[in-house]
Design a protein around this motif. Structure first.
Motif, mmCIF file in Angstrom:
data_model
loop_
_atom_site.group_PDB
_atom_site.id
_atom_site.type_symbol
_atom_site.label_atom_id
_atom_site.label_comp_id
_atom_site.label_asym_id
_atom_site.label_seq_id
_atom_site.Cartn_x
_atom_site.Cartn_y
_atom_site.Cartn_z
ATOM 1 N N PHE A 224 0.825 -1.203 0.000
ATOM 2 C CA PHE A 224 0.000 0.000 0.000
ATOM 3 C C PHE A 224 0.862 1.255 0.000
ATOM 4 N N VAL B 205 -6.046 5.032 -3.368
ATOM 5 C CA VAL B 205 -5.754 3.638 -3.014
ATOM 6 C C VAL B 205 -6.892 3.067 -2.165
ATOM 7 N N THR B 206 -7.348 3.844 -1.203
ATOM 8 C CA THR B 206 -8.433 3.393 -0.330
ATOM 9 C C THR B 206 -9.712 3.149 -1.121
ATOM 10 N N ALA B 207 -10.051 4.060 -2.020
ATOM 11 C CA ALA B 207 -11.267 3.917 -2.824
ATOM 12 C C ALA B 207 -11.191 2.676 -3.713
ATOM 13 N N THR C 157 -3.569 8.625 -1.074
ATOM 14 C CA THR C 157 -4.086 7.704 -0.064
ATOM 15 C C THR C 157 -5.568 7.434 -0.300
ATOM 16 N N PHE C 158 -6.322 8.491 -0.629
ATOM 17 C CA PHE C 158 -7.745 8.335 -0.916
ATOM 18 C C PHE C 158 -7.970 7.436 -2.126
ATOM 19 N N THR D 22 0.711 4.076 -2.890
ATOM 20 C CA THR D 22 0.441 5.458 -2.485
ATOM 21 C C THR D 22 1.557 6.378 -2.973
ATOM 22 N N GLU E 219 -9.319 -0.029 -3.296
ATOM 23 C CA GLU E 219 -9.348 -1.241 -2.467
ATOM 24 C C GLU E 219 -10.752 -1.516 -1.940
ATOM 25 N N GLY E 220 -11.475 -0.466 -1.570
ATOM 26 C CA GLY E 220 -12.860 -0.646 -1.142
ATOM 27 C C GLY E 220 -13.734 -1.159 -2.267
ATOM 28 N N CYS F 55 -16.450 3.382 -8.872
ATOM 29 C CA CYS F 55 -15.242 3.970 -8.297
ATOM 30 C C CYS F 55 -14.428 4.660 -9.381
#
Length: 84
Positions: free
Chosen positions: A15, A44-46, A41-42, A19, A48-49, A66
């Motif tokens: 991660f 990557v998070t989006a 960071t957002f 990032t 992955e979600g 997404c």
């Protein structure tokens, strides 16, 4: 949490690498570092979600949604429409 340290370290490295790659791209596109890093960071998070939801629902729609929303957000950032 309950994961072995080697698994946590591998996930952190992966991660962190993703990032950093997005941060570098965003900075190269002209975003300030204090905007590029949180945005990366957002992203990557989006993603992955969306992957998690896609797997849970057996549907590609979360990934499409997404991607569409990230496209709008990133265009807005790059055009200076979003203030961080």
């Amino acid at each position: 949490m309950g994961r072995p340290p080697a698994i946590r370290a591998a996930a952190d490295a992966a991660f962190g690498s993703w990032t950093q790659a997005y941060t570098t791209v965003f900075e190269s596109a002209g975003l300030a570092a204090d905007t590029a890093r949180p945005l990366a960071t957002f992203v990557v998070t989006a993603i992955e979600g969306a992957v998690l939801l896609a797997r849970a629902t057996h549907s590609l729609q979360p990934l499409r949604n997404c991607g569409n929303q990230l496209d709008l957000l990133l265009v807005a950032h790059l055009q200076g429409a979003v203030r961080s």
